[in-house]
Design a protein around this motif. Sequence first.
Motif, PDB file in Angstrom:
ATOM      1  N   GLN A 500     -53.703  30.136  -9.694  1.00 47.16           N
ATOM      2  CA  GLN A 500     -54.829  29.834 -10.563  1.00 47.16           C
ATOM      3  C   GLN A 500     -55.963  30.834 -10.365  1.00 47.16           C
ATOM      4  N   ARG A 504     -57.488  33.675 -13.008  1.00 47.16           N
ATOM      5  CA  ARG A 504     -58.913  33.810 -13.340  1.00 47.16           C
ATOM      6  C   ARG A 504     -59.445  35.196 -12.984  1.00 47.16           C
ATOM      7  N   ASP A 505     -58.540  36.152 -12.752  1.00 42.89           N
ATOM      8  CA  ASP A 505     -58.887  37.562 -12.548  1.00 42.89           C
ATOM      9  C   ASP A 505     -59.444  37.843 -11.157  1.00 42.89           C
ATOM     10  N   TYR A 506     -58.982  37.090 -10.143  1.00 44.50           N
ATOM     11  CA  TYR A 506     -59.365  37.350  -8.766  1.00 44.50           C
ATOM     12  C   TYR A 506     -58.226  38.070  -8.048  1.00 44.50           C
ATOM     13  N   ASP A 614     -70.464  31.092 -14.596  1.00 46.82           N
ATOM     14  CA  ASP A 614     -69.124  31.683 -14.602  1.00 46.82           C
ATOM     15  C   ASP A 614     -68.343  31.259 -13.366  1.00 46.82           C
ATOM     16  N   ASP A 618     -64.928  28.844 -12.875  1.00 38.65           N
ATOM     17  CA  ASP A 618     -63.731  29.210 -12.110  1.00 38.65           C
ATOM     18  C   ASP A 618     -63.380  28.123 -11.099  1.00 38.65           C
ATOM     19  N   SER A 621     -61.915  25.039 -12.781  1.00 35.56           N
ATOM     20  CA  SER A 621     -60.518  25.255 -13.178  1.00 35.56           C
ATOM     21  C   SER A 621     -59.593  25.145 -11.966  1.00 35.56           C
TER      22      SER A 621
END
Length: 797
Positions: A500, A504-506, A614, A618, A621
């Motif tokens: 996940q 989320r672009d981590y 933001d 994250d 989610s």
Amino acid sequence: MKFSENWLRSHVPTSASRDQLAATLTAIGLEVEEVDELGDGLAGVVVVRIVEAVKHPEADRLQVCKVDAGAGQTLQIVCGAPNARAGLVAPLATVGATVGGIAIKAARLRGVESNGMLCSAKELGLDADASGLLELPDDAPPGMPLADYLGLPDASIEIKLTPNRADCFSVRGIAYDVAAACASEVAALDVAAVPAAGTRELAVELQAGADAPRYCGRAIEGVATGVRTPIWMAERLRRSGVRPLSLLVDITQYVMLELGQPMHAFDLDTLRGPVGVRLARGGERLVLLDGREVELDEYFLAVTDADRPVALAGVMGGMDTRVTDATVNVFLEAAHFAPAAIMGRGRRLGLHTDAGHRFERGVDPELPRTAIELATKLVLELAGGTPGPVSEAVLEDHLPRPVAIALRRARIARVLGIEIADAEVERILRALGMQVAATAEGWQVTAPSRRFDIAIEEDLIEELARIHGYDRIPTTMPSGPARIAAPSETRAAEADLRRQMVARDYLEAVSFAFVDAALLDQWHSAAAVPLANPLSAELAVMRPRLLPGLVDALARNASRQAGRVRLFELGRTFAAAESPEAAPRETRRIAAVVCGGAHAEQWSGKARAVDFHDLKGDLESLAAVAGGSLEFRSAPAEAFGHPGRSAEVWRADLEGGAVRIGWIGQLHPRLLKALDVDTEVLGFELDLEPLERRALPRAQALSRFPAVRRDLAFVVAEDVAWAALAASVRSAAGPVLRDLQLFDLYHGTGVEPGCKSLAMGLILQDNTRTLTDHDADAVVERVVLALGDGHGARIRG
């Protein structure tokens, strides 16, 4: 461990090429990190002596040298090296040789004929020194090929050792492994006992029990001063990463590299005796060889002379008793110290020495006497002198003794999945220096005293596997029934949480669990758990949080022009236990840090910086993976958090209450300045265990009746949190409220200063009937009343 290839081959003859030797070492677990080839392509390079050096008539920086090239041959060379002088012995590349890819030819330099090139070590590929000509010993014979004189070609090989292979911290220790892998034998070690020729002797006393069970020493009088270390020894040391210093010191270093036994040389005239080993006393001070004065305590082991500390046992000698170029009488020592008595002592003082590195991992307890005899032999051969008798003190009860281990051929086949011929088993074990006696089921094997890592049958099987060859063990699938454990439905898997965060672009980071105590001071963290034996001063305590390591990684990336950084980590944090006897408390946590843009650079939208909302999205989610909802409460900020821009994170538990699970917010500008981070950083850190919990999924039918929606807009004070309003709405609406949506936040005309307008949608539904307008109006009435009484909210006109 770095060593000379030629030195190794002198101990174990093998026809393997250099590449084959490096590959073999890596295959048997002694990973080769670097092979530095030395002296290839030195054909035509000879030793010469400069007999005359005069200034070039047409150039200020050049000299015209006449050199003796042996056999009565004198050559004229034009040279620009600053150290070129009459009497210097140096290497000469003669006409026709190739040096550094350049063919040497006869030439005229500024009108003067030159028949070759005097060379530096760098030009010959022997060293990085290019400051001047390579200076050779005065006794180097002119005309002799340089390769023959220096024992070239050769290679400096560096291997990476695992902590259990302390026996390979010596050339001879490596030779046993090479002999076993290459079907060779290690050459016999020619170290005969040197008879005493004098009577000078210092008594030896052991007062540290099992910490120091053996100590050997020998006095040698009348050693010649000013003797240079012979070129063969100096080159072996240099190719092993040790800089030659002086003959006596170099001999002790040479013995350590060849046998693995650290040694020390004292100036005998500075000692009174007896020499002893004991635990240091609190407050005792000692000036070490590096010039630092250290204060000792009972944690350290000291070598003493007449009860005064003269060396830090197993780590470093003392300044007052060191050997110098003027030393005539020397006292050599070699001892066995238990690894536990030396471990961590050097690091506590910020020291790392070759001797300490070896003693920490274990040195052969039978080596000290052999090392003394070899060092004595070298001293007498190179500098003369009169040796006294060897003084030795031994506490037999405290010396480790190898024990016989039963090795079964059936067990070998079961563990490895292959059968190894009996003859091959015996060959491998004997080549490794083990004593082997056949039995009905296999063998009784006694490992040599240097092999601290051999204790059980599986250790012997591991030796057979690595020498026989891991590549010769076939890959087979396991057979038999397999027990598959089903994952719990009441807990979200770590892998799902990781996926996940990546979605989320981590990027996932892994940082050290050990941190610098000074770094934690900047974070104002609670007292951390100190390490008894830290790797370094910068890794001295266990981390109480994940955020410091993540922010450090973010800072490194940001300083390298990474404008947008998004990192997360799952790991354990450590806190001191409530009682000294208990183990530290470990907590599984997840943390993330962000900086830069909210989105990657793109053309379709306006760029903006990432903000609290933001990061909050994250995190929500992430909680949704476990089917949970989070609540964010304002509270006194953490010391590292930005006031007014951080919050506590709470999650509802399965019993209907709520539990605090972590923190989210922006880091304090003062902290970022101290960490030298010049961008805003936001982050969160949560306990993982409560975040993973989820209710057991239960299937239920969807309602067959339509939903009803009612939209309401309330005016409330600016400081009223939406989370508090939502909780009141859900409580007042009752079980028919299926969903609650906040869809508008308004400031402006019609809303007085200090207030805000919040518009929300109530989705109502019943499983047993269709809701009427009267039902919906009753719910709305209860909500309006609850928000008015509880929060001073009023319907916006």
